[in-house]
Design an enzyme around this catalytic site. Structure first.
Site, PDB file in Angstrom:
ATOM      1  N   ASP A   1      -4.198 -10.421  -8.807  1.00  0.00           N
ATOM      2  CA  ASP A   1      -2.893 -10.951  -8.387  1.00  0.00           C
ATOM      3  C   ASP A   1      -2.811 -10.937  -6.860  1.00  0.00           C
ATOM      4  O   ASP A   1      -1.990 -10.240  -6.285  1.00  0.00           O
ATOM      5  CB  ASP A   1      -1.741 -10.140  -9.019  1.00  0.00           C
ATOM      6  CG  ASP A   1      -1.739  -8.676  -8.615  1.00  0.00           C
ATOM      7  OD1 ASP A   1      -2.821  -8.156  -8.205  1.00  0.00           O
ATOM      8  OD2 ASP A   1      -0.673  -8.031  -8.698  1.00  0.00           O
TER       9      ASP A   1
ATOM     10  N   HIS B   1      -5.893   0.147  -2.639  1.00  0.00           N
ATOM     11  CA  HIS B   1      -6.190   0.504  -4.037  1.00  0.00           C
ATOM     12  C   HIS B   1      -7.257  -0.372  -4.687  1.00  0.00           C
ATOM     13  O   HIS B   1      -8.184   0.127  -5.330  1.00  0.00           O
ATOM     14  CB  HIS B   1      -4.908   0.436  -4.875  1.00  0.00           C
ATOM     15  CG  HIS B   1      -3.822   1.323  -4.356  1.00  0.00           C
ATOM     16  ND1 HIS B   1      -3.847   2.691  -4.495  1.00  0.00           N
ATOM     17  CD2 HIS B   1      -2.691   1.034  -3.666  1.00  0.00           C
ATOM     18  CE1 HIS B   1      -2.774   3.207  -3.931  1.00  0.00           C
ATOM     19  NE2 HIS B   1      -2.051   2.225  -3.411  1.00  0.00           N
TER      20      HIS B   1
HETATM   21  C1  BDR Z   1      -1.737  -2.066  -7.395  1.00  0.00           C
HETATM   22  O1  BDR Z   1      -0.513  -2.802  -7.441  1.00  0.00           O
HETATM   23  C2  BDR Z   1      -0.571  -3.924  -6.580  1.00  0.00           C
HETATM   24  O2  BDR Z   1       0.513  -3.906  -5.702  1.00  0.00           O
HETATM   25  C3  BDR Z   1      -1.851  -3.823  -5.802  1.00  0.00           C
HETATM   26  O3  BDR Z   1      -2.418  -5.084  -5.570  1.00  0.00           O
HETATM   27  C4  BDR Z   1      -2.730  -2.941  -6.652  1.00  0.00           C
HETATM   28  O4  BDR Z   1      -3.459  -3.697  -7.586  1.00  0.00           O
HETATM   29  C5  BDR Z   1      -1.487  -0.709  -6.771  1.00  0.00           C
HETATM   30  O5  BDR Z   1      -0.554   0.013  -7.521  1.00  0.00           O
HETATM   31 CA    CA Z   2      -3.682  -6.118  -7.223  1.00  0.00          CA
END
Ligand code: BDR
Ligand code: CA
Length: 307
Positions: A10, A237
């Site tokens: 995403d 992340h």
């Molecule tokens: C995850 O949530 C999204 O905001 C980031 O892209 C990552 O995949 C972190 O909690």
């Molecule tokens: Ca993500």
């Protein structure tokens, strides 16, 4: 032989860095990108995937997926990535087009034609993979493994205990945990072990001229939001998760029972990791617990500076 990976994402600031990392790595072959709502609407995340596909010359098919979660309405709009999902950074408009197949059909077709060699990596809400599992009963015979950036064995981000990718569609996580496909969860408890300190951040960005200015701008936005949330330094992340895919030897993990809260209460979307030694519950998930910081940060710096 290269490991074959399909990335469901995403994009997304941290998705972008994860994709840069993946496409630079000679040991894997990225088969396709599939897109899902999450950091922004699926229209926007798909547009962003096409942008990245062109900008970094990934040259892979991009398949659009789910616009909303399986069951509950989408409630938790992220402000982390800004309205355009890319930290308000304007990349050149894409010329490549979305491929004419739904994400869940692409996941099934790509897995089936290979026969248990395909890793499906999810960097966003789990809806597309859950739909593939629900739609195709035999998917489990063809997918080698699912690796998830999502969930947490400790604290959350979207909610006190809920990590945003799982909170965005807890039922989808439940479908995956019950799918009998080997699942690895790289949750916030693991990605947070890679958080760079202010000092490390300064060092990496001291010579920012080696990094694409659009990426610098995006990560400046991203770090700013983490600071606003009271966190020092920066954790990326999805990139940390990609590092686990590329270098499993940097991670420690345990096979455990994991469940997810689907009742709409304060725990909604929480992943419940059963660490009891005497637990008799089915061990359905490999839970990553730590990621080695030093090699990861070096690898990240190389990814940022050698594009
Ligand atoms: C995850 O949530 C999204 O905001 C980031 O892209 C990552 O995949 C972190 O909690
Ligand atoms: Ca993500």
């Amino acid at each position: 032989m290269k490991r074959e990976i399909l990335i469901d994402c995403d994009p997304g600031i941290d998705d972008t860095i994860a994709l840069m990392m993946a496409f630079k790595d000679p040991s894997i072959e990225v088969i396709a990108l599939t897109t899902v709502f999450g950091n922004a609407s699926v229209e926007i995340t798909t547009h962003n995937a096409l942008i990245l596909n062109d900008y970094f010359k990934f040259n892979v098919p991009v398949y659009k997926g789910a616009a909303i979660p399986l069951f509950h309405p989408r409630k938790y709009q992220s402000i982390v990535h800004g309205p355009n999902g890319m930290g308000n950074v304007d990349f050149p408009a894409p010329t490549s087009k979305v491929s004419p197949k739904y994400a869940w059909d692409a996941i099934y077709d790509e897995a089936k034609k290979r026969g248990k060699t395909l890793t499906v990596l999810t960097l966003g809400p789990l809806t597309n993979v859950a739909i593939a599992i629900l739609r195709y009963e035999d998917l489990k015979e063809y997918v080698k493994e699912i690796i998830i950036m999502g969930g947490s064995a400790t604290k959350g981000n979207a909610k006190p205990f809920g990590e945003s990718n799982v909170v965005n569609d807890p039922y989808a996580m439940q479908v995956i945990l019950n799918s009998q496909i080997p699942v690895t969860m790289v949750g916030l408890n693991a990605t947070e072990t890679t958080r760079m300190t202010e000092e490390e951040h300064k060092q990496i960005f001291a010579d920012a001229s080696k990094i694409d200015p659009l990426i610098v701008k995006m990560l400046t936005h991203y770090k700013g939001v983490q600071g606003m949330y009271g966190d020092n330094g920066m954790v990326i992340h999805d990139a940390a998760t990609m590092a686990v895919v590329l270098h499993p030897e940097w991670a420690t993990s345990r096979l455990l029972h994991v469940d997810v809260e689907t009742i709409q209460n304060s725990m909604y979307g929480r992943t419940i990791v059963d660490i009891r030694k005497h637990s008799k519950l089915i061990k359905n998930c490999t839970v990553v617990e730590t990621i080695e910081r030093a090699p990861y940060l070096k690898h990240l710096e190389k990814t940022l500076k050698e594009n």
